[in-house]
Design a protein around this motif. Structure first.
Motif, PDB file in Angstrom:
ATOM      1  N   HIS A  64       0.840  -1.199   0.000  1.00  0.00           N
ATOM      2  CA  HIS A  64       0.000   0.000   0.000  1.00  0.00           C
ATOM      3  C   HIS A  64       0.875   1.250   0.000  1.00  0.00           C
ATOM      4  CE1 HIS A  64      -2.248  -3.283   1.794  1.00  0.00           C
ATOM      5  NE2 HIS A  64      -3.387  -2.656   1.558  1.00  0.00           N
TER       6      HIS A  64
ATOM      7  N   GLU B 141      -7.728  11.876  -4.427  1.00  0.00           N
ATOM      8  CA  GLU B 141      -8.690  10.919  -5.005  1.00  0.00           C
ATOM      9  C   GLU B 141      -7.967   9.779  -5.713  1.00  0.00           C
ATOM     10  OE1 GLU B 141     -12.720  13.421  -6.111  1.00  0.00           O
ATOM     11  OE2 GLU B 141     -10.929  13.786  -7.327  1.00  0.00           O
TER      12      GLU B 141
ATOM     13  N   LEU C 172      -6.319   7.389  -3.190  1.00  0.00           N
ATOM     14  CA  LEU C 172      -7.281   6.514  -2.511  1.00  0.00           C
ATOM     15  C   LEU C 172      -7.871   5.510  -3.495  1.00  0.00           C
ATOM     16  CD1 LEU C 172      -8.897   9.172  -0.182  1.00  0.00           C
ATOM     17  CD2 LEU C 172      -7.445   7.256   0.500  1.00  0.00           C
TER      18      LEU C 172
ATOM     19  N   TYR D 123     -10.430   2.705  -2.751  1.00  0.00           N
ATOM     20  CA  TYR D 123     -11.447   3.486  -2.030  1.00  0.00           C
ATOM     21  C   TYR D 123     -11.943   4.630  -2.896  1.00  0.00           C
ATOM     22  CZ  TYR D 123      -9.600   1.177   2.141  1.00  0.00           C
ATOM     23  OH  TYR D 123      -9.195   0.253   3.061  1.00  0.00           O
ATOM     24  N   ARG D 124     -13.247   4.921  -2.795  1.00  0.00           N
ATOM     25  CA  ARG D 124     -13.781   6.111  -3.406  1.00  0.00           C
ATOM     26  C   ARG D 124     -13.960   7.138  -2.314  1.00  0.00           C
ATOM     27  NH1 ARG D 124     -17.129   8.914  -6.664  1.00  0.00           N
ATOM     28  NH2 ARG D 124     -18.686   9.184  -5.041  1.00  0.00           N
ATOM     29  N   ALA D 125     -13.224   8.238  -2.415  1.00  0.00           N
ATOM     30  CA  ALA D 125     -13.258   9.234  -1.352  1.00  0.00           C
ATOM     31  C   ALA D 125     -14.451  10.163  -1.521  1.00  0.00           C
ATOM     32  CB  ALA D 125     -11.963  10.048  -1.368  1.00  0.00           C
TER      33      ALA D 125
ATOM     34  N   VAL E 116     -13.950   7.862   3.690  1.00  0.00           N
ATOM     35  CA  VAL E 116     -14.134   6.647   2.900  1.00  0.00           C
ATOM     36  C   VAL E 116     -15.027   5.722   3.712  1.00  0.00           C
ATOM     37  CG1 VAL E 116     -11.922   6.803   1.686  1.00  0.00           C
ATOM     38  CG2 VAL E 116     -12.081   5.433   3.754  1.00  0.00           C
ATOM     39  N   ASP E 117     -15.894   5.023   3.016  1.00  0.00           N
ATOM     40  CA  ASP E 117     -16.875   4.163   3.674  1.00  0.00           C
ATOM     41  C   ASP E 117     -17.584   4.915   4.797  1.00  0.00           C
ATOM     42  OD1 ASP E 117     -15.957   2.214   1.983  1.00  0.00           O
ATOM     43  OD2 ASP E 117     -14.604   1.334   3.466  1.00  0.00           O
TER      44      ASP E 117
ATOM     45  N   ASN F 245      -5.782   2.270   8.988  1.00  0.00           N
ATOM     46  CA  ASN F 245      -6.985   1.557   8.573  1.00  0.00           C
ATOM     47  C   ASN F 245      -7.027   1.329   7.070  1.00  0.00           C
ATOM     48  OD1 ASN F 245      -8.345   0.876  10.895  1.00  0.00           O
ATOM     49  ND2 ASN F 245      -9.139   2.962  11.152  1.00  0.00           N
ATOM     50  N   LEU F 246      -6.612   2.351   6.320  1.00  0.00           N
ATOM     51  CA  LEU F 246      -6.630   2.225   4.851  1.00  0.00           C
ATOM     52  C   LEU F 246      -5.738   1.084   4.393  1.00  0.00           C
ATOM     53  CD1 LEU F 246      -6.321   5.967   3.735  1.00  0.00           C
ATOM     54  CD2 LEU F 246      -8.374   4.559   3.813  1.00  0.00           C
TER      55      LEU F 246
ATOM     56  N   ARG G 231      -6.651  -3.275   4.708  1.00  0.00           N
ATOM     57  CA  ARG G 231      -7.362  -4.108   3.747  1.00  0.00           C
ATOM     58  C   ARG G 231      -6.406  -4.418   2.597  1.00  0.00           C
ATOM     59  NH1 ARG G 231     -12.784  -1.500   1.371  1.00  0.00           N
ATOM     60  NH2 ARG G 231     -11.562  -1.008  -0.487  1.00  0.00           N
TER      61      ARG G 231
END
Lengths: 342, 689
Positions: B385, B515, B518, B523-525, B546-547, B580-581, B584
């Motif tokens: 990541h 954007e 992410l 992720y979609r910010a 996100v989420d 957290n990002l 996953r």
């Protein structure tokens, strides 16, 4: 009458006119004038063949067809010439100065510390080491106690420590990661722990309260000091160059026994002596040793069964050496004039 | 530690055997006594040896000579430390030693000498001291220093007449007791520190420094000579707490030889008798409530092989241990039972003996072997990541910044509302390093300032780093350490360049970058306007979600901070929590078949209220679920003189496509009408041609 004498002026006239032609339009006109079905000069002559006697006709027909072929060939050649001229005129018109600078697509380079760390990690992962990490604010137990440095131990002096509370410190090395790993994992252990570490040091050209370390640990049955030597040698050859030589000198770190200081043959003079290695031919590069059985005892490892080795080295100093950066502060100043050189 | 080559020859023959200083230095380094330099003097060479903290036995000439003798198999001559009989009866100058705290002082030996002529030392003695950098003072003090440098044992000489009741009491002091030490400083002692006292008051800081009142002077005639053993931890604590480090404390805190007190005392008495004419009064006073015991250890041949990885000749092991003065009690089957000499405080385990064998065997003779890995090496789960973000940021032209983790409340309060809750450092070295940072933003802003100072005005930086948030308030052992990504940018986006218009770095550049970062993580910010951040311009600040969970913030640096930092250009900054990002796994790419039928694009221009947020428009269009609508893209935004006040003109490009067929014009027109009607109904949008 289609004789050579008769056709020769026609050919000469055609050639003269062809020489004058320089455009597609003029060429079409010329083609029409000589070859058009209705009134082309050559066509007219061909039509006249019917008036000739049977004896004269083959000879005259042959001559006329030759002439027609020549005209067609000459027209085709001319058409090619005109196309070439047009192409080159267009290139000429659309020409750019290729020496003008290209538009900027600016990408940044890696920070030298990141470069060095990534290179080291890549080599160690290829040697079967897994990367581990831990917190920068660490519990005294992991930073000192479990590493055979109880409170009041003189070796704590060598690592002047920044404390948060009596029990929390800014880690002085990444060794606590070794302890945390061994708590969670039974042998075989084969890890490296890169990361930031801290000392109570004021900032100058060679000192910093924050710097970077990479440490390694191998624990298994049958691991020896000879394995330590071979493993470190393999890494240093891959990192510096294949002709790098290493030297181990006995030294002391509370968490290893026997302990060693590792020198590499000077990467600049290849060991012949220069100002960087202070004429010694060697550069001190890391501390290492066999994991002290007292550390295994604290962790509940059976030291009669398992042995291990560990080492640690400063990344910033290696960066300074490798790129001849004379001031450590440049690594933490975030000056783009500096960063853009990497 | 300075060691004189000439002095060493009192104990081992070096010159005679061709062991020149260079060879000796090389040998010492190879056995773990790193010679950092050799100083050439007019008739001597002095080694500067880096003695590791576990080897106090090598902080003297005899100790170094012992190592050399072991390495080169030389005979070791030792000085005469036998008892010097009493010249005069003890009744002439009565004295006594009482140890009240034997845990801190297991042994205290002393002897009275009288008729001492305090004077300059003889040349040979001064020469020895000067060679290793010790300033001569007077014969008595010089002799104690000489014994220290020779045997490693610190001694102290008191003026007998200045001791209250001429006697010694070794005890912990009570809080507030005072002493003026030899350096002339009056020191107030803390309860529990060990002091050498006379009948009433402290006369020396035990093992650290003597007191001025009982100092040897030219008028001194009778002395009390001390040679004791002190608890290392106690000495270390006192020395640290008073920030007073001496040759004596340095050795006692590392561990003196518990068998040495009487021997060192005897040697000193012999020298004082020889040099200063002092006469011993009565026998040695030797209080030794806790006698030293020697450790007995087993060393197995197989352990040497297990740890070192080579077979060492048993004869070599016996020889080296003997030369290092380990007593071999017996040799059971393939093992040695040894008694550890008192001066080897570092030896407490079989593996310590293994090291003795290994370092004299020679690390260079140990082969290099490589243990094969039993599994593949793995990167950290979050490393892919970080690498992905790193590569994109570098590609966008951002350089990685590395800032110190330190900060101060004064700095953080410029950025965050007070009171700023921070983790404090208990023993900061400087005023800039009193606390740990709670955000990457202040450091990045300072980096921008420095770059501007250097004349760099196009600045793009990012930083991966930890921030530290207190959990239970100050002084707690709990804190939250969080990984964040900070990004900062200012200056031009496109530099002025021929054929290309200059463009300034704007909020929407940074938003696009965030954007894209992410999106790389899957992720979609979502962005939500906020006024909660003091360091941001309240008109140009947004939370990043996100989420539905806030993960960070993005915006323009506040005009107040621009003023504080004297920025003449707009600065944009973002900070995102990444733990957290990164938890996953990175998204696996999902293939979908390529469209075989061309899509249709339609542009729609309309005027709406300026206060209407664009996200509401796209959300409304999305909620219609228009068949075959693939994409809505904002292609123009205009506000200005051609529009009524408070209005803005937007143009969106709608893309329609169907995987299985070409859409008809009628279908597309119908869909566009549906969208157009919605905009009119929901947002009173006026369509423009």
């Amino acid at each position: 009458m289609a004789t050579v004498e008769h056709l020769s002026p026609l050919w000469d006239a055609f050639r003269k006119e062809l020489a004058e032609v320089s455009t597609d339009e003029a060429l079409t006109d010329l083609r029409d004038k000589y070859l058009s079905r209705s009134r082309g000069a050559v066509t007219v002559e061909l039509k006249k063949l019917g008036q000739l006697s049977a004896e004269e006709r083959p000879q005259a027909g042959k001559l006329l067809n030759e002439l027609k072929l020549l005209v067609e060939q000459a027209l085709a050649e001319k058409a090619g010439e005109i196309r070439e001229k047009q192409k080159s005129a267009r290139y000429q018109a659309e020409r750019v100065d290729v020496t003008l600078p290209g538009y900027a697509y600016h990408t940044a380079g890696r920070h030298p510390i990141r470069r060095a760390l990534e290179e080291m990690e890549r080599i160690f992962v290829s040697m079967g080491f897994s990367i581990m990490s831990g917190p920068e604010v660490e519990v005294d137990y992991y930073n000192f106690e479990a590493l055979n440095m109880p409170k009041g131990h003189p070796a704590r002096d060598a690592q002047d420590t920044l404390y948060v509370t009596d029990n929390l410190v800014l880690r002085t090395h990444t060794s606590p990661v070794q302890i945390r790993t061994m708590e969670k994992q039974k042998p075989p252990v084969r890890i490296i722990a890169p990361g930031r570490v801290f000392r109570r040091d004021s900032v100058d050209a060679t000192h910093s309260p924050m710097f970077h370390q990479i440490e390694g640990l191998v624990v298994d049955e049958g691991i020896t000091l000879a394995d330590l030597k071979g493993t470190i040698e393999m890494f240093l050859k891959a990192f510096f160059s294949e002709d790098t030589r290493i030297r181990l000198r006995p030294s002391y770190f509370p968490f290893v026994e026997p302990g060693a200081e590792v020198d590499v043959s000077c990467i600049f003079c290849r060991g012949t002596g220069c100002s960087i290695c202070k004429q010694s031919g060697w550069i001190e590069i890391m501390g290492a040793g066999m994991v002290n059985p007292r550390v295994f005892q604290i962790l509940g490892y059976d030291y009669e069964k398992y042995t291990g080795f560990a080492w640690g080295m400063g990344v910033d100093r290696i960066v300074m050496l490798k790129y001849q950066v004379e001031d450590l502060r440049l690594l933490f100043d975030n000056d783009i004039r500096f960063l853009s050189q990497f | 530690m300075n060691i004189s080559y000439n002095w060493l020859q009192d104990f081992v023959d070096l010159k005679e055997l061709g062991l020149d200083p260079a060879l000796v230095a090389q040998a010492l380094t190879s056995i773990g006594l790193a010679v950092e330099g050799i100083e050439t003097q007019s008739n001597d060479y002095v080694f500067n040896i880096d003695v590791t903290s576990n080897r106090p036995d090598c902080l003297n000439h005899l100790g170094i000579a012992r190592e050399i003798s072991a390495h080169f198999c030389l005979n070791l001559r030792t000085p005469d430390v036998s008892d010097l009989p009493a010249h005069r009866p003890g009744t002439e100058f009565p004295s006594s030693v009482i140890i009240q705290d034997p845990d801190l002082c297991p042994q205290y030996a002393a002897r009275i000498m009288t008729g001492v002529a305090v004077d300059e030392s003889p040349a040979w003695l001064k020469e020895k001291l000067l060679a290793v950098g010790q300033r001569p003072i007077n014969n008595i003090v010089d002799i104690t220093n000489y014994v220290l440098l020779l045997l490693g044992h610190p001694l102290h000489a008191f003026d007998y007449e200045k001791l209250g009741e001429n006697r010694i009491v070794v005890r912990r002091v009570a809080a507030g007791e005072k002493i003026v030490t030899l350096d002339g400083v009056e020191r107030t002692l803390e309860a529990g520190m060990l002091a050498i006292c006379d009948a009433a008051i402290p006369v020396a800081l035990a093992g650290v420094m003597g007191g001025q009142d009982s100092e040897i002077s030219l008028r001194t005639n009778t002395i009390l000579l001390e040679s004791a053993y002190f608890n290392p931890k106690s000495i270390r604590a006192t020395s640290k707490s008073l920030a007073l480090r001496t040759e004596a404390s340095y050795r006692f805190e590392r561990g003196a030889d518990p068998e040495m007190p009487v021997k060192a005392l005897n040697l000193a008495c012999r020298l004082i008798n020889q040099i200063a004419g002092g006469q011993t009064v009565g026998p040695v006073i030797n209080e030794n409530p806790v006698p030293a015991s020697r450790l007995v250890l087993d060393l197995r041949e197989k352990r040497i092989r297990q740890v070192v990885g080579v077979d060492v000749e048993p004869g070599f092991v016996t020889d080296i241990l003997t030369r290092l003065q380990f007593e071999i009690l017996n040799q059971p089957d393939r093992a040695w039972k040894v008694r550890v000499p008192g001066f080897r405080v570092d030896i407490g385990h079989e593996d310590d003996l293994v090291e003795e064998v290994a370092r004299h065997f020679g690390y260079d003779k140990i082969p290099s072997t490589y243990p094969a890995p039993t599994s593949a090496g793995r990167f950290l789960p979050a490393q892919p990541h970080e690498q992905l973000l790193l590569q994109r940021l570098l590609g966008f032209g951002f350089y990685e910044a590395v800032n110190y983790v330190f900060s101060t409340p004064a700095r953080e309060k410029l950025f965050f509302p007070e009171p700023v809750s921070m983790v404090a450092i208990a023993n900061p070295l400087t005023e800039e390093d009193t606390h740990l940072r709670t955000s990457l933003v202040p450091g990045l802003v300072a980096s921008v300032r420095r770059n501007l100072n250097h004349g760099t005005d196009e600045i793009r930086l990012f930083e991966f780093g930890h921030v530290f948030l207190p959990v239970d308030g100050a002084g707690s052992d709990r804190l939250q350490e969080e990984s964040r990504l900070g990004i900062i940018a200012t200056g031009t986006f496109y530099r002025p360049y021929w054929g290309q218009a200059q463009d300034e770095f704007r909020f929407f550049h940074l938003k696009g970058i965030v954007e894209e970062l992410l999106a790389g993580l899957g992720y979609r910010a979502v962005f939500e306007r906020t006024e909660d951040y003091r360091f941001l311009h309240h008109g140009v600040a947004s939370r990043v979600l996100v989420d539905r969970r806030p993960i960070g913030v993005i915006g323009q640096l506040s005009p107040e901070l621009n003023e504080t930092f004297k920025f003449l250009q707009r600065v944009f900054v973002a900070e995102v929590a990444v733990d957290n990002l990164f938890s996953r796994p990175l998204p696996e790419p999902q293939y979908s078949p390529l469209p075989r039928f061309p899509g249709t694009e339609r542009d729609l221009s309309f005027v709406v209220d300026k206060s209407l947020e664009y996200d509401r428009i796209t959300a409304a269009i999305k909620s219609l679920n228009v068949a075959n609508l693939r994409d809505v893209q904002l292609i123009d935004l205009y506000q200005g003189q051609k529009l009524p006040f408070g209005k803005v003109s937007l143009a969106v490009r709608l893309t329609f496509a169907d995987l299985t067929r070409t859409l008809t014009q009628e279908e597309v027109n119908k869909s566009v009408d549906v969208i157009s009607d919605l905009l009119k109904r929901e947002f009173q949008a006026e369509q423009r041609a």
